[in-house]
Design an enzyme around this catalytic site. Structure first.
Site, short mmCIF file in Angstrom:
data_model
loop_
_atom_site.label_atom_id
_atom_site.label_comp_id
_atom_site.label_asym_id
_atom_site.label_seq_id
_atom_site.Cartn_x
_atom_site.Cartn_y
_atom_site.Cartn_z
N GLU A 45 0.83 -1.20 0.00
CA GLU A 45 0.00 0.00 0.00
C GLU A 45 0.87 1.26 0.00
OE1 GLU A 45 -2.19 -3.11 2.58
OE2 GLU A 45 -0.14 -2.58 2.03
N THR A 78 12.94 -40.48 1.80
CA THR A 78 12.53 -39.24 2.48
C THR A 78 11.22 -38.73 1.91
OG1 THR A 78 14.85 -38.67 2.89
CG2 THR A 78 13.24 -36.89 3.02
N GLY A 115 15.77 -38.21 -1.04
CA GLY A 115 15.49 -39.20 -2.07
C GLY A 115 14.14 -39.88 -1.87
N CYS A 118 -0.87 -0.09 7.78
CA CYS A 118 -1.32 0.37 6.46
C CYS A 118 -2.77 0.84 6.51
CB CYS A 118 -1.16 -0.74 5.43
SG CYS A 118 0.57 -1.10 5.04
N CYS A 135 -2.65 -4.26 7.11
CA CYS A 135 -2.31 -4.48 8.52
C CYS A 135 -2.83 -3.33 9.38
CB CYS A 135 -0.80 -4.64 8.69
SG CYS A 135 0.16 -3.19 8.23
N GLU A 192 13.63 -32.45 -1.88
CA GLU A 192 14.19 -32.85 -3.17
C GLU A 192 14.67 -34.30 -3.20
OE1 GLU A 192 16.88 -30.23 -5.08
OE2 GLU A 192 15.63 -28.46 -4.80
N ARG A 245 22.01 -21.47 -8.21
CA ARG A 245 23.10 -20.98 -9.05
C ARG A 245 22.64 -20.51 -10.42
NH1 ARG A 245 24.37 -25.78 -7.09
NH2 ARG A 245 24.42 -26.90 -9.07
#
Length: 368
Positions: A62, A311, A308, A98, A89, A306, A221
């Site tokens: 805002e 998991t 394996g 705001c 808020c 991610e 990266r």
């Protein structure tokens, strides 16, 4: 998943709320633990100001929207409608409320996508506006607003991070060859997507076998964060999480390079060395639940798992996942480690990237 995929006819309010969402998502990976918020100021069918929350600790959407109004149009602010995808808020945090700012500009009408679930807001911003005589409309594109801030909502409503599962599998359904040799299954272009996902989440998690055999860096990266105030260090804010119960991963692996905060969950010890923390787990309690509880206590709103296979399977079995992103490669392995099988999942979107197909799934609550 691309937000900008819609063929329905919008009302004027929906069209401007959609613009709020287009702006809001530009803060992905930069504003957590705050929500992503965009704001648009409209006078008689013309946008005269817009902005979004760019970085945690910085001005809210805002504020940026009202600052962006050109000098020649500032006298129109008190005759305009403000659109914002999340309730303004009403409390003092790193910035002033705001809701008070909106009242001070005498803006007569505010259209809000969704009520803020954060306990210190949760209707108070709306009440503050209404008490000042502002006309408030709530619920425009509410479901889409909720999707944009699904991490924020999950964190505050379920008291855990939003969990994304991610893996790449060969055309014949394998994650890796039988000897666990590291093989690039997915197309090189797909790495951009994976590193973009890493940049957008608070943490990246793998199991001991993935850390041991693949020796991943678990950093970003290939995706450049484009915020004006960003620097190379901004890409290091994600936390690397490794579940290594018996501390099998050797000290020379990339996860111990001290370049990023790193948490090693294990059954043996608790200690800290530089940016690396070893966190001891209780053996008689769910590992997944302990990891998520620790992440929640440390204000991590999201994590991407991610691998394996074991998991990923633990998160699936516990029912503690929200979204899955699966990369289907054209590569054939012939044999190897089978890929996980999603259950109770709804396909949300898919894209082709090089020779790969990337699919986004949402977890559905099982019936009964």
């Amino acid at each position: 998943m691309d937000l900008l995929k819609e063929d329905q006819v919008f009302t004027d309010d929906e069209r401007y709320m959609w613009r709020c969402l287009e702006l809001a998502i530009q803060g992905a990976g930069q504003v957590a633990p705050n929500p992503m918020v965009g704001a648009v100021l409209v006078h008689q069918g013309r946008i005269i100001g817009e902005g979004y929350h760019r970085q945690f600790g910085g001005p809210h959407a805002e504020v940026n929207c009202l600052r962006a109004v050109p000098a020649q149009y500032r006298h129109l602010i008190s005759q305009s409608t403000l659109y914002v995808n999340l309730e303004p808020c009403a409390h003092y945090g790193k910035t002033p409320p705001c809701a008070d700012l909106i009242v001070s500009y005498h803006i007569p009408r505010v259209v809000i996508g969704q009520v803020d679930p954060f306990p210190e807001v949760q209707g108070r911003g709306i009440a503050r506006l209404q008490q000042a005589g502002v006309q408030v409309q709530v619920g425009v594109l509410e479901k889409r607003c909720g999707w944009v801030n699904r991490r924020f909502f999950t964190f505050h409503q379920h008291h855990r991070p939003y969990v994304i599962l991610k893996w790449a599998q060969s055309r014949d359904g394998y994650l890796a060859p039988p000897n666990r040799e590291r093989v690039e299954i997915s197309h090189p272009y797909t790495r951009y997507w994976v590193h973009r996902w890493r940049a957008e989440e608070a943490a990246i998690l793998v199991g001991a076998r993935t850390a041991l055999y693949d020796n991943p860096r678990l950093n970003n990266r290939y995706y450049m964060v484009t915020q004006p105030s960003s620097s190379a260090s901004d890409t290091r804010r994600s936390v690397r999480i490794i579940i290594d119960p018996h501390l099998r991963v050797p000290a020379g692996h990339h996860i111990f390079d001290q370049r990023m905060p790193t948490w090693i969950f294990n059954f043996l010890e608790s200690r800290q060395e530089g940016h690396t923390h070893w966190i001891r787990l209780q053996q008689d309690t769910s590992v997944v639940e302990q990891v998520l509880a620790y992440a929640y206590a440390n204000q991590l709103q999201s994590l991407i798992v991610e691998g394996g296979a074991t998991t990923l399977g633990h998160f699936m079995e516990a029912g503690l996942w929200d979204e899955a992103r699966v990369i289907y490669s054209s590569t054939l392995l012939g044999d190897g480690l089978p890929a996980p099988v999603l259950q109770h999942a709804q396909l949300l979107d898919e894209k082709h990237c090089g020779t790969d197909r990337i699919c986004w799934y949402q977890r559905m609550q099982p019936q009964g």
